[in-house]
Design a protein around this motif. Sequence first.
Motif, PDB file in Angstrom:
ATOM      1  N   GLU A 217     -30.970 -19.917  -7.694  1.00 52.08           N
ATOM      2  CA  GLU A 217     -30.887 -19.678  -9.131  1.00 52.08           C
ATOM      3  C   GLU A 217     -32.376 -20.657  -9.695  1.00 52.08           C
ATOM      4  OE1 GLU A 217     -27.628 -19.895 -10.783  1.00 52.08           O
ATOM      5  OE2 GLU A 217     -28.274 -19.482 -13.088  1.00 52.08           O
ATOM      6  N   ASP A 252     -31.396 -15.267 -14.440  1.00 53.03           N
ATOM      7  CA  ASP A 252     -30.372 -15.835 -15.164  1.00 53.03           C
ATOM      8  C   ASP A 252     -31.272 -15.382 -16.277  1.00 53.03           C
ATOM      9  OD1 ASP A 252     -29.254 -16.859 -16.924  1.00 53.03           O
ATOM     10  OD2 ASP A 252     -27.905 -18.004 -15.449  1.00 53.03           O
ATOM     11  N   ASP A 325     -23.012 -14.242 -17.223  1.00 50.95           N
ATOM     12  CA  ASP A 325     -22.831 -15.981 -16.366  1.00 50.95           C
ATOM     13  C   ASP A 325     -23.228 -16.557 -18.562  1.00 50.95           C
ATOM     14  OD1 ASP A 325     -22.995 -18.491 -15.848  1.00 50.95           O
ATOM     15  OD2 ASP A 325     -24.907 -18.848 -15.254  1.00 50.95           O
TER      16      ASP A 325
END
Length: 426
Positions: A217, A252, A325
């Motif tokens: 990430e 993300d 998330d």
Amino acid sequence: MRITKSQLDDINKKSEAHHREHFDFLADRLAKNGHDVEGILKKLSDFQVAIPSWALGAGGTRFGRFGFQGEPSNLEQKIDDIGILHTLTQTAGAISLHIPWDVPTDYKAIKELANSHDVIFDAVNSNTFQDQKDAKESYKFGSLSNTKKAVREQAVEHNVEVIKIGDKLGLKSLTVWLADGSNFPGQSNFQTALQNTEDSLKVIYKALPDDWKLLIEYKPYEPNFYSTVIQDWGTSFMLANACGDKAYTLVDLGHHLPNTNIEQIVSTLMLKGKLGGFHFNDSKYGDDDLTVGSVKPYALFLIFNALVFGMENNQQNPYPAWMIDASHNIKDPLEDLIQSLEAIQEAYAKALLVDQKSLTEAQQNHDVVKCQELLQDAYRTDVRPLLEKARLNRGGAISPIKTYRSLKVRKNLINERGTYSVATGL
Ligand code: RM4
Ligand code: MN
Ligand code: MN
């Protein structure tokens, strides 16, 4: 608390006629325009998104945390909460654990519990951004990138431990998100930090079982405010390539500077077969972790358009691991997650309505106006009856939020768990 089938049926019955009227109208219109309605419903039903074990309690900011009553105080209760979400929405069929926030004690029992809710374990997350009690080394100045070998080794060791835990649960990928970076110019040597990170990731990569993936990430800033070692998709992509075939980039949504063209990043990664995972949330300014689709639903649709194209055309890209998330400061976390799941399905359904063939033609003919018309025609379609139908087909609720409220789920959870139960996590 478990929601029974008869409870659901009773509530569904009340809005069934209304649903059917809207669905039949939409299905008819879509079919006349050449859409395969059954195929779209199947795709919606198959699209399952993991819920992170740390998103079921109230999230905090650095200024405070306002607890939410009836929070799950152990892993079992967290899985029960996801069971409630999945029963209602039929789209939350997975859980993502954060280690060491949620280390199972009895693996067999935990697996059975998840199974009883029809939920599987997906990508497991390591945590080298907080110091654990009794840890020998501190991550204050970084983990995998740290200038001190002993710190790097401890962080690598933790990731290897996380792989072992994940293996016992039968899942197949490790997500690494690093808080490593620096707060002030000159504090860190960029080259040393990047090289250390690459070397550490390679050691973790070596410990991966053959059928596992390493998801890397990226994030431009926070908690460090001057530099982050893995700041963008390019750095993550480079590190994934340096590790090998089983390493991928994880996108993300909140980890981009404002106005970044995320759909283009998605397209690039899928073309190169390197989009391994995806974290959904929404934001106005940074990593705000707000409800998916609450601020920029059109951007989410454009991202899904890129994802749909990639899933259909890029055989070189594996099926990504999807996860929400988000952090819930002021909403009931379960209601917030229901809204996020709905927004994801909505954007996906709209993207499935894009007439790809006509779009390609219009692109080739440089018919810019037509291109926009095609995208926006799909975007403007109210696809909610499709979502309701996909949920009903799997035995879910026509309206998850309304059902959640009419069954007084939160009140029941407070009765069961008490007012002051607190979930582990951020
Ligand atoms: C980070 C990142 C990670 C998540 C943590 C809790 O900002 O998004 O994916 O594990 O937050
Ligand atoms: Mn994330
Ligand atoms: Mn984040």
